[in-house]
Design a protein around this motif. Structure first.
Motif, mmCIF file in Angstrom:
data_model
loop_
_atom_site.group_PDB
_atom_site.id
_atom_site.type_symbol
_atom_site.label_atom_id
_atom_site.label_comp_id
_atom_site.label_asym_id
_atom_site.label_seq_id
_atom_site.Cartn_x
_atom_site.Cartn_y
_atom_site.Cartn_z
ATOM 1 N N THR A 1 0.826 -1.199 0.000
ATOM 2 C CA THR A 1 0.000 0.000 0.000
ATOM 3 C C THR A 1 0.861 1.250 0.000
ATOM 4 O OG1 THR A 1 -1.756 -1.167 1.178
ATOM 5 C CG2 THR A 1 -1.822 1.225 1.239
ATOM 6 N N GLN A 2 1.949 1.219 0.741
ATOM 7 C CA GLN A 2 2.861 2.361 0.779
ATOM 8 C C GLN A 2 3.447 2.632 -0.608
ATOM 9 O OE1 GLN A 2 3.504 4.166 3.591
ATOM 10 N NE2 GLN A 2 4.906 5.556 2.593
ATOM 11 N N ILE B 1 2.007 1.701 -3.579
ATOM 12 C CA ILE B 1 0.984 1.933 -4.598
ATOM 13 C C ILE B 1 0.255 3.266 -4.406
ATOM 14 C CG2 ILE B 1 -1.198 1.087 -5.515
ATOM 15 C CD1 ILE B 1 -0.137 -1.748 -4.899
ATOM 16 N N LEU B 2 -0.196 3.532 -3.199
ATOM 17 C CA LEU B 2 -0.992 4.741 -2.961
ATOM 18 C C LEU B 2 -0.096 5.957 -2.769
ATOM 19 C CD1 LEU B 2 -3.778 3.452 -0.572
ATOM 20 C CD2 LEU B 2 -3.894 3.812 -3.023
ATOM 21 N N GLY C 1 -2.227 8.997 3.847
ATOM 22 C CA GLY C 1 -3.570 8.514 3.566
ATOM 23 C C GLY C 1 -4.058 7.631 4.704
ATOM 24 N N ASN D 1 -2.554 4.113 4.625
ATOM 25 C CA ASN D 1 -1.142 4.142 4.999
ATOM 26 C C ASN D 1 -0.964 4.381 6.488
ATOM 27 O OD1 ASN D 1 0.165 3.555 2.595
ATOM 28 N ND2 ASN D 1 -0.026 5.638 1.861
#
Length: 94
Positions: free
Chosen positions: A58-59, A61-62, A67, A70
């Motif tokens: 997630t870190q 990709i986003l 967020g 994250n």
């Protein structure tokens, strides 16, 4: 110095710092045996590896380290490092 350049540099530092923390937590979670997690009375190895692996992904990709996902995975990584990892290391000391 431009304020926005400073802010961008700071956010980049935070991004890579959190990526490093999550990567370290994920790699160390993989190094302990599944029996150690059970003996320590923590979540299973599969659960911790899934949580930390998803947090690392997630870190990457986003965009933006602040967020909601994250932040949730960052808290999970810090919980692992502060609570679970010391309990596992305590079991494996000789």
């Amino acid at each position: 110095m431009d304020f926005f350049a400073f802010q961008s540099g700071l956010m980049l530092l935070v991004f890579f710092g959190l990526l490093l923390v999550k990567g370290f937590a994920f790699v160390t979670a993989l190094m302990f045996s599944a029996e150690a997690y059970e003996a320590a009375g923590k979540l299973t190895k599969v659960a911790w590896c899934a949580i930390l692996g998803l947090g690392f992904a997630t870190q990457l990709i986003l965009p933006g380290p602040l967020g909601i996902l994250n932040l949730a995975f960052t808290i999970a990584a810090f919980v692992y490092l502060a609570d679970v990892r010391p309990a596992l290391k305590g079991l494996t000391r000789r």
